[in-house]
Write a protein that holds these residues in place. Structure first.
Motif, PDB file in Angstrom:
ATOM      1  N   SER A 281       0.663  -1.211   0.020  1.00  0.00           N
ATOM      2  CA  SER A 281      -0.100  -0.154  -0.265  1.00  0.00           C
ATOM      3  C   SER A 281       0.644   1.232  -0.029  1.00  0.00           C
ATOM      4  O   SER A 281       0.394   2.186  -0.686  1.00  0.00           O
ATOM      5  N   PHE A 282       1.976   1.275   0.663  1.00  0.00           N
ATOM      6  CA  PHE A 282       2.792   2.477   0.688  1.00  0.00           C
ATOM      7  C   PHE A 282       4.317   1.787   1.360  1.00  0.00           C
ATOM      8  O   PHE A 282       4.255   1.250   2.091  1.00  0.00           O
ATOM      9  N   ASN A 283       5.261   1.995   0.470  1.00  0.00           N
ATOM     10  CA  ASN A 283       6.679   1.787   1.035  1.00  0.00           C
ATOM     11  C   ASN A 283       8.058   2.800   0.579  1.00  0.00           C
ATOM     12  O   ASN A 283       7.077   3.470  -0.558  1.00  0.00           O
ATOM     13  N   GLY A 284       8.619   2.639   1.228  1.00  0.00           N
ATOM     14  CA  GLY A 284       9.946   3.433   0.673  1.00  0.00           C
ATOM     15  C   GLY A 284      10.095   5.020   1.484  1.00  0.00           C
ATOM     16  O   GLY A 284       9.458   5.230   2.453  1.00  0.00           O
ATOM     17  N   ALA A 285      10.758   5.852   0.948  1.00  0.00           N
ATOM     18  CA  ALA A 285      10.892   7.265   1.498  1.00  0.00           C
ATOM     19  C   ALA A 285       9.802   8.126   1.506  1.00  0.00           C
ATOM     20  O   ALA A 285       8.988   8.130   0.359  1.00  0.00           O
ATOM     21  N   PRO A 286       9.494   8.660   2.637  1.00  0.00           N
ATOM     22  CA  PRO A 286       8.186   9.702   2.493  1.00  0.00           C
ATOM     23  C   PRO A 286       8.491  11.059   2.150  1.00  0.00           C
ATOM     24  O   PRO A 286       7.787  11.959   2.199  1.00  0.00           O
ATOM     25  N   ASP A 287       9.741  11.342   1.556  1.00  0.00           N
ATOM     26  CA  ASP A 287      10.460  12.769   1.335  1.00  0.00           C
ATOM     27  C   ASP A 287       9.658  13.375   0.454  1.00  0.00           C
ATOM     28  O   ASP A 287       9.577  14.904   0.351  1.00  0.00           O
ATOM     29  N   ARG A 288       8.929  12.854  -0.792  1.00  0.00           N
ATOM     30  CA  ARG A 288       8.405  13.821  -1.859  1.00  0.00           C
ATOM     31  C   ARG A 288       6.728  14.108  -1.372  1.00  0.00           C
ATOM     32  O   ARG A 288       6.333  14.632  -2.200  1.00  0.00           O
ATOM     33  N   TYR A 289       6.315  13.759  -0.274  1.00  0.00           N
ATOM     34  CA  TYR A 289       4.988  14.286  -0.099  1.00  0.00           C
ATOM     35  C   TYR A 289       5.033  15.215   1.448  1.00  0.00           C
ATOM     36  O   TYR A 289       6.071  14.867   2.378  1.00  0.00           O
ATOM     37  N   GLU A 290       4.076  16.042   1.206  1.00  0.00           N
ATOM     38  CA  GLU A 290       3.492  16.662   2.726  1.00  0.00           C
ATOM     39  C   GLU A 290       2.614  15.816   3.467  1.00  0.00           C
ATOM     40  O   GLU A 290       1.529  15.333   2.594  1.00  0.00           O
ATOM     41  N   TRP A 291       2.853  15.363   4.648  1.00  0.00           N
ATOM     42  CA  TRP A 291       1.905  14.212   5.356  1.00  0.00           C
ATOM     43  C   TRP A 291       1.074  15.315   6.312  1.00  0.00           C
ATOM     44  O   TRP A 291       1.504  16.042   7.148  1.00  0.00           O
ATOM     45  N   ASN A 292      -0.383  15.277   6.151  1.00  0.00           N
ATOM     46  CA  ASN A 292      -1.181  15.933   7.039  1.00  0.00           C
ATOM     47  C   ASN A 292      -1.950  14.653   7.747  1.00  0.00           C
ATOM     48  O   ASN A 292      -2.723  13.997   7.142  1.00  0.00           O
ATOM     49  N   LEU A 293      -1.953  14.648   9.133  1.00  0.00           N
ATOM     50  CA  LEU A 293      -2.900  13.619   9.909  1.00  0.00           C
ATOM     51  C   LEU A 293      -4.131  14.415  10.101  1.00  0.00           C
ATOM     52  O   LEU A 293      -4.390  15.405  11.123  1.00  0.00           O
ATOM     53  N   VAL A 294      -5.371  13.804   9.638  1.00  0.00           N
ATOM     54  CA  VAL A 294      -6.640  14.444   9.610  1.00  0.00           C
ATOM     55  C   VAL A 294      -7.257  14.070  10.983  1.00  0.00           C
ATOM     56  O   VAL A 294      -7.905  14.861  11.562  1.00  0.00           O
ATOM     57  N   GLY A 295      -7.240  12.798  11.181  1.00  0.00           N
ATOM     58  CA  GLY A 295      -7.689  12.479  12.364  1.00  0.00           C
ATOM     59  C   GLY A 295      -8.210  10.959  12.253  1.00  0.00           C
ATOM     60  O   GLY A 295      -7.912  10.049  11.410  1.00  0.00           O
ATOM     61  N   LYS A 296      -9.217  10.561  13.023  1.00  0.00           N
ATOM     62  CA  LYS A 296      -9.875   9.150  12.923  1.00  0.00           C
ATOM     63  C   LYS A 296     -11.239   9.237  12.626  1.00  0.00           C
ATOM     64  O   LYS A 296     -11.951  10.132  12.672  1.00  0.00           O
ATOM     65  N   GLN A 297     -11.549   8.083  11.665  1.00  0.00           N
ATOM     66  CA  GLN A 297     -13.073   7.980  11.605  1.00  0.00           C
ATOM     67  C   GLN A 297     -13.172   6.504  11.480  1.00  0.00           C
ATOM     68  O   GLN A 297     -12.766   5.687  11.403  1.00  0.00           O
ATOM     69  N   GLN A 298     -14.647   6.272  11.574  1.00  0.00           N
ATOM     70  CA  GLN A 298     -15.109   4.865  11.474  1.00  0.00           C
ATOM     71  C   GLN A 298     -15.568   4.578   9.993  1.00  0.00           C
ATOM     72  O   GLN A 298     -16.511   5.329   9.541  1.00  0.00           O
ATOM     73  N   LEU A 299     -15.181   3.634   9.591  1.00  0.00           N
ATOM     74  CA  LEU A 299     -15.343   3.371   8.151  1.00  0.00           C
ATOM     75  C   LEU A 299     -15.314   1.891   7.854  1.00  0.00           C
ATOM     76  O   LEU A 299     -15.016   0.870   8.842  1.00  0.00           O
ATOM     77  N   LEU A 300     -16.210   1.372   6.871  1.00  0.00           N
ATOM     78  CA  LEU A 300     -16.373   0.148   6.324  1.00  0.00           C
ATOM     79  C   LEU A 300     -15.063  -0.103   5.628  1.00  0.00           C
ATOM     80  O   LEU A 300     -14.848   0.394   4.264  1.00  0.00           O
ATOM     81  N   VAL A 301     -14.101  -1.147   5.775  1.00  0.00           N
ATOM     82  CA  VAL A 301     -13.049  -1.474   5.310  1.00  0.00           C
ATOM     83  C   VAL A 301     -12.758  -2.949   5.188  1.00  0.00           C
ATOM     84  O   VAL A 301     -13.330  -3.679   5.904  1.00  0.00           O
ATOM     85  N   PRO A 302     -11.713  -3.369   4.309  1.00  0.00           N
ATOM     86  CA  PRO A 302     -11.479  -4.766   4.333  1.00  0.00           C
ATOM     87  C   PRO A 302     -10.938  -5.247   5.527  1.00  0.00           C
ATOM     88  O   PRO A 302     -10.242  -4.686   6.136  1.00  0.00           O
ATOM     89  N   TYR A 303     -11.485  -6.471   6.038  1.00  0.00           N
ATOM     90  CA  TYR A 303     -11.041  -6.960   7.216  1.00  0.00           C
ATOM     91  C   TYR A 303     -11.300  -8.426   7.269  1.00  0.00           C
ATOM     92  O   TYR A 303     -12.277  -9.108   6.909  1.00  0.00           O
ATOM     93  N   ASN A 304     -10.549  -9.053   8.064  1.00  0.00           N
ATOM     94  CA  ASN A 304     -10.605 -10.658   8.088  1.00  0.00           C
ATOM     95  C   ASN A 304     -10.981 -11.387   6.915  1.00  0.00           C
ATOM     96  O   ASN A 304     -11.983 -11.965   7.066  1.00  0.00           O
ATOM     97  N   SER A 305     -10.055 -10.934   5.860  1.00  0.00           N
ATOM     98  CA  SER A 305     -10.331 -11.726   4.528  1.00  0.00           C
ATOM     99  C   SER A 305      -9.881 -13.017   4.386  1.00  0.00           C
ATOM    100  O   SER A 305      -9.411 -13.311   3.550  1.00  0.00           O
ATOM    101  N   TYR A 306     -10.283 -13.787   5.440  1.00  0.00           N
ATOM    102  CA  TYR A 306     -10.115 -15.413   5.268  1.00  0.00           C
ATOM    103  C   TYR A 306     -10.673 -16.016   4.149  1.00  0.00           C
ATOM    104  O   TYR A 306     -10.222 -16.874   3.781  1.00  0.00           O
ATOM    105  N   ALA A 307     -12.027 -15.597   3.623  1.00  0.00           N
ATOM    106  CA  ALA A 307     -12.489 -16.216   2.803  1.00  0.00           C
ATOM    107  C   ALA A 307     -11.924 -16.410   1.442  1.00  0.00           C
ATOM    108  O   ALA A 307     -11.685 -17.344   0.808  1.00  0.00           O
ATOM    109  N   VAL A 308     -11.152 -15.195   0.856  1.00  0.00           N
ATOM    110  CA  VAL A 308     -10.527 -15.224  -0.133  1.00  0.00           C
ATOM    111  C   VAL A 308      -9.053 -15.823  -0.146  1.00  0.00           C
ATOM    112  O   VAL A 308      -8.382 -15.983  -1.300  1.00  0.00           O
ATOM    113  N   HIS A 309      -8.728 -16.108   1.280  1.00  0.00           N
ATOM    114  CA  HIS A 309      -7.246 -16.705   1.305  1.00  0.00           C
ATOM    115  C   HIS A 309      -7.487 -18.279   1.092  1.00  0.00           C
ATOM    116  O   HIS A 309      -6.270 -18.799   1.419  1.00  0.00           O
TER     117      HIS A 309
END
Length: 442
Positions: A281-309
């Motif tokens: 999803s992201f790797n390597g040096a972070p130097d080419r971006y400005e990083w802004n921590l927005v906060g936390k949110q409750q979202l529907l996200v991929p999780y416990n993906s055992y069925a496809v495994h």
């Protein structure tokens, strides 16, 4: 209106390390890795109670059995009810549902399954009071083994937490990637090895010597690419020391140093669908971006993906012409850190802006919205994770990158018809030299 939990503490902070009294929250109201221990007020996100363990019938070497196979689907999100749930979804996933009307999300009860070894928890507590960003955030000091910034105060600390979150000490595995163009999938199978340095048992800050990991793969199929091999030596601070990579071609029987395999350079054998920095999803040096921590949110996200495994699923039942097979995917409601990355002036990248959604329990990136320099939403990355409870560690089993404008996509991690990962493979740094690469390709 999307509601965020605001982050206010980082604005005036010069360093990431926190006071000892603050670090004592780890293992109390915060989990050992820094997440909120409690569930949400609505009861739709449970408290974290230590993660999940192996279900009955599992033994090491198997594909990981699904400890939540008995869960009933709670709801289904598709184009017909998207307006009800779009504030709980990454923008890229909303766009994918709009562009692929037959696609849907199966939403299940939330299970906070993420866990890590106790030594990672101990190291994380130690890091909390001593870890610092250095070199304009391109490196860290005062941290080893555990999460460096479990109580983060700025955006760059959060991306470092993802880069350094525990993924085992070493691993050998065989899996396939698929390039899907105009609805047709082409697969490449690779025998891969990773040797992690930062997270090793007993590692100290003095021993790190600016080394993060070593990585190698050998292509085993299709026949026309078989024997092609790559090795990467990855430093912690990639501005101080450039990532080194070599590629072996069986046609020429030569090893050559790649001039660059980072940032927006294209991953080999991906038909221009994947840049180097989208692995994990992201790797390597972070130097080419400005990083802004927005906060936390409750979202529907991929999780416990055992069925496809699960073992034995044909890959053409997972990789469909336009998307992964939604019947094999699982989404849950979780709290995620929301992190914005904006390309700095003077640099070029097809992804001029990225919004990351990072699991609070593990620091694994779960989804990324990708925008071009005009601000157009052009891509969606998703990581479909499981708890590898025999290690234990929480990491993706399958990763996707959807190109929203042309409908092509890239998938990595297909392992259903291969031996399960060997987390105790007898690897050493000597296995990741250019000389070893030549031997591996023959």
């Amino acid at each position: 209106m999307i509601a965020f939990i605001a982050v206010t503490a980082f604005a005036s902070a010069a360093y990431a390390k926190v006071e000892p009294d603050e670090a004592l929250r780890l293992g109390r109201d915060l989990t050992p890795l820094g997440a909120e221990q409690a569930g949400n007020a609505e009861g739709t996100i449970p408290a974290w109670t230590g993660g999940t363990s192996a279900p009955a019938g599992y033994h090491p070497g198997m594909h990981h059995l699904d400890p939540f196979a008995a869960d009933a689907e709670r709801l289904r999100v598709d184009i017909t009810n998207l307006s009800q749930y779009q504030d709980q979804l990454p923008a890229g996933l909303v766009e994918l549902l709009k562009r692929q009307p037959g696609y849907y999300l199966r939403v299940f009860p939330s299970r906070r399954s993420a866990s890590a070894p106790e030594r990672i928890y101990r190291a994380t507590r130690a890091n909390a009071t001593r870890a610092e960003l250095i070199a304009n955030g391109n490196g860290i000091r005062g941290a080893a083994t555990g999460i460096p910034f479990p109580i983060p105060q700025e955006g760059m600390e959060v991306i470092w937490n993802h880069i350094l979150h525990y993924k085992g000490e070493q691993n050998r595995f065989i899996n396939s990637q698929a390039v899907v163009i105009n609805g047709k999938a082409n697969l490449i199978t690779r025998d891969r090895s990773i040797y992690y340095v930062y997270n090793r048992d007993g590692m100290t800050t003095e021993q790190l010597d600016n080394t993060l990991l070593y990585y190698k793969y050998v292509v085993t199929a299709p026949a026309k690419l078989a024997g092609t091999a790559l090795v990467v030596q990855d430093p912690l601070d990639q501005v101080l020391t450039t990532r080194r990579a070599w590629r072996y071609s069986p046609d020429s029987r030569r090893v050559r140093r790649l001039p660059v395999l980072a940032y927006d350079s294209i991953q080999p054998d991906t038909s221009d669908l994947a840049t180097a920095d989208v692995v994990d999803s992201f790797n390597g040096a972070p130097d080419r971006y400005e990083w802004n921590l927005v906060g936390k949110q409750q979202l529907l996200v991929p999780y416990n993906s055992y069925a496809v495994h699960q073992q034995g699923i044909p890959y053409d039942q997972i990789v469909l012409p336009n998307t992964l097979n939604p019947a094999l995917l699982r989404y849950e409601l979780h709290r995620v850190w929301v992190l914005d990355a904006t390309l700095r002036t003077g640099y070029h990248h097809p992804y001029a802006a990225r919004r990351f959604y990072i699991d609070e329990d593990s620091w694994q990136i779960l989804a990324v919205d990708l925008r071009n320099s005009a601000g157009e939403l052009i891509g969606l990355q998703e990581s479909h994770p499981i708890n590898y409870y025999d290690v234990p560690m929480f990491s993706s089993t399958l990763e996707t990158l959807y190109h929203l404008q042309d409908g092509n996509y890239f998938v990595d991690g297909l392992d259903n018809n291969e031996p399960m990962y060997d987390f105790n493979a007898p690897l050493t740094p000597r296995d990741f030299s250019p000389q070893a690469l030549r031997r591996a390709g023959n």
